[in-house]
Design a protein around this motif. Structure first.
Motif, PDB file in Angstrom:
ATOM      1  N   PRO A 134       0.843  -1.197   0.000  1.00 13.06           N
ATOM      2  CA  PRO A 134       0.000   0.000   0.000  1.00 13.06           C
ATOM      3  C   PRO A 134       0.873   1.241   0.000  1.00 13.06           C
ATOM      4  CG  PRO A 134       0.089  -0.936   2.193  1.00 13.06           C
ATOM      5  CD  PRO A 134       0.839  -1.880   1.291  1.00 13.06           C
ATOM      6  N   LEU A 135       0.246   2.385  -0.163  1.00 12.98           N
ATOM      7  CA  LEU A 135       0.945   3.670  -0.156  1.00 12.98           C
ATOM      8  C   LEU A 135       0.599   4.441   1.112  1.00 12.98           C
ATOM      9  CD1 LEU A 135       0.345   4.780  -3.849  1.00 12.98           C
ATOM     10  CD2 LEU A 135       2.328   3.603  -2.909  1.00 12.98           C
ATOM     11  N   VAL A 136       1.512   5.322   1.506  1.00 11.61           N
ATOM     12  CA  VAL A 136       1.318   6.141   2.709  1.00 11.61           C
ATOM     13  C   VAL A 136       1.500   7.610   2.336  1.00 11.61           C
ATOM     14  CG1 VAL A 136       2.108   6.608   5.056  1.00 11.61           C
ATOM     15  CG2 VAL A 136       2.205   4.267   4.155  1.00 11.61           C
ATOM     16  N   MET A 179      -3.091  11.382  -8.618  1.00 22.21           N
ATOM     17  CA  MET A 179      -4.412  10.815  -8.399  1.00 22.21           C
ATOM     18  C   MET A 179      -5.010  11.360  -7.103  1.00 22.21           C
ATOM     19  SD  MET A 179      -5.677   6.835  -8.245  1.00 22.21           S
ATOM     20  CE  MET A 179      -5.250   6.488  -9.929  1.00 22.21           C
ATOM     21  N   PHE A 180      -4.179  11.492  -6.067  1.00 21.07           N
ATOM     22  CA  PHE A 180      -4.654  12.078  -4.803  1.00 21.07           C
ATOM     23  C   PHE A 180      -5.123  13.506  -5.026  1.00 21.07           C
ATOM     24  CE2 PHE A 180      -3.221  14.850  -1.236  1.00 21.07           C
ATOM     25  CZ  PHE A 180      -4.235  14.536  -0.335  1.00 21.07           C
ATOM     26  N   ARG A 181      -4.310  14.276  -5.743  1.00 19.17           N
ATOM     27  CA  ARG A 181      -4.681  15.661  -6.022  1.00 19.17           C
ATOM     28  C   ARG A 181      -6.008  15.732  -6.765  1.00 19.17           C
ATOM     29  NH1 ARG A 181      -4.925  18.697 -10.072  1.00 19.17           N
ATOM     30  NH2 ARG A 181      -4.051  17.153 -11.489  1.00 19.17           N
ATOM     31  N   SER A 182      -6.177  14.836  -7.743  1.00 15.73           N
ATOM     32  CA  SER A 182      -7.407  14.829  -8.532  1.00 15.73           C
ATOM     33  C   SER A 182      -8.616  14.424  -7.694  1.00 15.73           C
ATOM     34  CB  SER A 182      -7.246  13.865  -9.716  1.00 15.73           C
ATOM     35  OG  SER A 182      -8.432  13.766 -10.461  1.00 15.73           O
ATOM     36  N   VAL A 183      -8.465  13.361  -6.909  1.00  9.33           N
ATOM     37  CA  VAL A 183      -9.574  12.872  -6.075  1.00  9.33           C
ATOM     38  C   VAL A 183      -9.962  13.913  -5.025  1.00  9.33           C
ATOM     39  CG1 VAL A 183     -10.160  11.166  -4.303  1.00  9.33           C
ATOM     40  CG2 VAL A 183      -9.093  10.425  -6.442  1.00  9.33           C
ATOM     41  N   ASN A 235      -7.548  -1.494   1.948  1.00  8.48           N
ATOM     42  CA  ASN A 235      -8.813  -1.637   2.677  1.00  8.48           C
ATOM     43  C   ASN A 235      -8.651  -1.686   4.191  1.00  8.48           C
ATOM     44  OD1 ASN A 235     -10.316  -1.790   0.258  1.00  8.48           O
ATOM     45  ND2 ASN A 235      -9.789  -3.954   0.056  1.00  8.48           N
ATOM     46  N   GLU A 236      -7.415  -1.889   4.646  1.00 11.76           N
ATOM     47  CA  GLU A 236      -7.194  -2.027   6.089  1.00 11.76           C
ATOM     48  C   GLU A 236      -6.027  -1.155   6.546  1.00 11.76           C
ATOM     49  OE1 GLU A 236      -6.471  -6.105   6.845  1.00 11.76           O
ATOM     50  OE2 GLU A 236      -8.483  -6.777   6.274  1.00 11.76           O
ATOM     51  N   ARG A 237      -6.044  -0.786   7.812  1.00 17.49           N
ATOM     52  CA  ARG A 237      -4.901  -0.090   8.401  1.00 17.49           C
ATOM     53  C   ARG A 237      -3.711  -1.048   8.489  1.00 17.49           C
ATOM     54  NH1 ARG A 237      -6.755   4.150  13.093  1.00 17.49           N
ATOM     55  NH2 ARG A 237      -8.712   4.840  12.128  1.00 17.49           N
ATOM     56  N   LEU A 238      -2.524  -0.479   8.502  1.00 17.55           N
ATOM     57  CA  LEU A 238      -1.322  -1.296   8.648  1.00 17.55           C
ATOM     58  C   LEU A 238      -1.135  -1.666  10.115  1.00 17.55           C
ATOM     59  CD1 LEU A 238       1.224   0.592   6.357  1.00 17.55           C
ATOM     60  CD2 LEU A 238      -0.059  -1.478   5.833  1.00 17.55           C
ATOM     61  N   GLN A 249     -11.209   5.952   5.365  1.00 20.47           N
ATOM     62  CA  GLN A 249     -11.543   6.442   6.705  1.00 20.47           C
ATOM     63  C   GLN A 249     -11.239   7.931   6.847  1.00 20.47           C
ATOM     64  OE1 GLN A 249      -9.083   3.711   8.870  1.00 20.47           O
ATOM     65  NE2 GLN A 249     -10.732   2.224   9.192  1.00 20.47           N
ATOM     66  N   ALA A 250     -10.300   8.420   6.029  1.00 24.50           N
ATOM     67  CA  ALA A 250      -9.927   9.839   6.079  1.00 24.50           C
ATOM     68  C   ALA A 250     -10.804  10.695   5.174  1.00 24.50           C
ATOM     69  CB  ALA A 250      -8.462   9.999   5.689  1.00 24.50           C
ATOM     70  N   GLY A 251     -11.788  10.071   4.517  1.00 27.69           N
ATOM     71  CA  GLY A 251     -12.726  10.847   3.713  1.00 27.69           C
ATOM     72  C   GLY A 251     -12.538  10.763   2.217  1.00 27.69           C
ATOM     73  N   LEU A 252     -11.601   9.929   1.748  1.00 27.04           N
ATOM     74  CA  LEU A 252     -11.365   9.786   0.307  1.00 27.04           C
ATOM     75  C   LEU A 252     -11.468   8.309  -0.088  1.00 27.04           C
ATOM     76  CD1 LEU A 252      -8.325  12.220  -0.150  1.00 27.04           C
ATOM     77  CD2 LEU A 252     -10.720  12.667  -0.691  1.00 27.04           C
ATOM     78  N   PRO A 253     -12.671   7.736  -0.081  1.00 27.49           N
ATOM     79  CA  PRO A 253     -12.839   6.305  -0.341  1.00 27.49           C
ATOM     80  C   PRO A 253     -12.455   5.873  -1.755  1.00 27.49           C
ATOM     81  CG  PRO A 253     -14.963   7.412  -0.285  1.00 27.49           C
ATOM     82  CD  PRO A 253     -13.953   8.403   0.202  1.00 27.49           C
ATOM     83  N   SER A 254     -12.447   6.798  -2.705  1.00 28.86           N
ATOM     84  CA  SER A 254     -12.132   6.421  -4.085  1.00 28.86           C
ATOM     85  C   SER A 254     -10.632   6.344  -4.348  1.00 28.86           C
ATOM     86  CB  SER A 254     -12.768   7.414  -5.067  1.00 28.86           C
ATOM     87  OG  SER A 254     -12.275   8.725  -4.847  1.00 28.86           O
ATOM     88  N   TYR A 255      -9.819   6.692  -3.349  1.00 29.32           N
ATOM     89  CA  TYR A 255      -8.364   6.607  -3.550  1.00 29.32           C
ATOM     90  C   TYR A 255      -7.896   5.201  -3.194  1.00 29.32           C
ATOM     91  CZ  TYR A 255      -3.453   7.835  -3.745  1.00 29.32           C
ATOM     92  OH  TYR A 255      -2.129   7.886  -4.090  1.00 29.32           O
ATOM     93  N   GLN A 256      -7.696   4.373  -4.218  1.00 25.59           N
ATOM     94  CA  GLN A 256      -7.267   2.988  -4.028  1.00 25.59           C
ATOM     95  C   GLN A 256      -6.091   2.715  -4.970  1.00 25.59           C
ATOM     96  OE1 GLN A 256      -8.315   0.769  -1.823  1.00 25.59           O
ATOM     97  NE2 GLN A 256      -9.934   2.063  -0.985  1.00 25.59           N
ATOM     98  N   VAL A 257      -4.880   2.763  -4.451  1.00 27.06           N
ATOM     99  CA  VAL A 257      -3.677   2.561  -5.254  1.00 27.06           C
ATOM    100  C   VAL A 257      -2.731   1.635  -4.507  1.00 27.06           C
ATOM    101  CG1 VAL A 257      -1.736   3.678  -6.418  1.00 27.06           C
ATOM    102  CG2 VAL A 257      -3.892   4.898  -6.185  1.00 27.06           C
TER     103      VAL A 257
END
Length: 332
Positions: A134-136, A179-183, A235-238, A249-257
């Motif tokens: 995942p990405l952080v 992608m984060f900036r766009s979302v 989908n899960e916390r580390l 959980q931070a409010g951006l559910p469509s960010y999946q990379v």
């Protein structure tokens, strides 16, 4: 004694000789694989030391050396978003002595370069996956932003004032941040580096405002108090960063990379060697101790055959081409 050969007998003899030669090919291939590696094997990393690609390469090189009793070395060849290293591997002897460490950025290169000096569909054989992560989202430890919501709110109120670092133009860290900036619907200024390791050093030093990078790169600085994590993809916390929310959980559910890292060999490398490397990588990365170590770094290994991994890479090229178009990146 005189021997007489009719055209038919000559043809039969030629066919028999060809059959014998063909029958020898599997044995020859098996012999090549059994003898390999018969000299040191280079894993060429397209980026500077310190990033996740380098980390993945060093982990697998060490374990391959231990498993085979042979020498596997990491060779960092930086520059031009990975094209310098890739071209070197493409031109290398296809004898199993040189492999390229690929990552998500490899699938993004067509976004940066309208014409590459190789064909990613035919000049390399994609061997298998090492890890995926995942990405952080990182900010400096002294950053005023404690949450994604605070960061996004400020960026919306001050377009372009905040910047973000990446491992290079059209790299995985660049596209992930775009992608984060766009979302999020915000404007950020891009500062490209020659590798994610250099960008990480500057976010820890407070020289850049934001960095989105793979979990193995981010965990140690966060745990050491040298950077702050605001969100993780997936989908899960580390387990190693239990207090850091997912993007959903931070409010951006469509960010999946997710980031992936793999190996590729020059075209013409004997299939038996490619298959053997694929099996070895799966073997060492699936070892329970290695699996647990990877989990602590937020990474996992997904075992795929050579053909399956090759198809996955092609899918990634198509996926990121679509993302690049959506965020306005055009090849030069």
């Amino acid at each position: 004694m005189t021997s007489y050969f009719t055209p038919g007998s000559i043809l039969l003899r030629l066919l028999a000789a060809a059959a014998i030669g063909t029958a020898c090919l599997p044995a020859q291939a098996a012999g090549e694989a059994a003898a390999w590696p018969d000299k040191p094997v280079r894993l060429v990393v397209p980026y500077s030391p310190g990033g996740t690609t380098d980390y993945a390469a060093r982990q697998v090189a060490q374990k391959l050396s231990e498993a085979t009793g042979k020498t596997f070395i990491v060779d960092n060849k930086t520059g031009a978003s990975g094209t310098i290293a890739t071209q070197e591997v493409v031109r290398s002897a296809p004898d199993g002595s040189t492999f390229l460490v690929t990552d998500t950025t490899y699938a993004m290169l067509p976004l940066q370069f309208a014409k590459l000096p190789w064909d990613y569909r035919s000049d390399l054989v994609h061997v298998g996956e090492i890890i995926e992560t995942p990405l952080v989202l990182l900010v400096p430890e002294k950053s005023p932003f404690k949450t994604v919501e605070q960061l996004v709110s400020y960026a919306r109120a001050h377009p372009g004032k905040l910047n973000y670092g990446s491992g290079g133009q059209a790299s995985s860290t660049h596209l992930a941040a775009e992608m984060f900036r766009s979302v999020a619907g915000i404007s950020l200024t891009h500062i490209p580096y020659r590798g994610a390791g250099a960008a990480l050093a500057d976010v820890m030093a407070g020289q850049i405002d934001v960095l989105i990078t793979a979990a193995p790169t981010a965990i140690a600085p966060v745990q050491g108090g040298r950077a702050r994590a605001l969100a993780v993809s997936g989908n899960e916390r580390l387990a190693t960063l239990p207090d850091v929310p997912t993007f959903a959980q931070a409010g951006l559910p469509s960010y999946q990379v997710l980031n992936w890292f793999g190996l590729a060999a020059p075209k013409g490398t004997p299939p038996a060697i490619v298959e053997k490397m694929n099996r070895l990588v799966s073997q060492v990365m699936s070892d329970p101790a290695m699996r647990d170590n990877m989990a602590r770094q937020g990474a996992q290994h997904r075992s795929m055959g050579v053909a399956e991994f090759g198809g996955y890479v092609q899918q990634q090229v198509v996926l990121w081409a679509d993302v690049g178009k959506r965020v306005g990146i055009r090849p030069e």
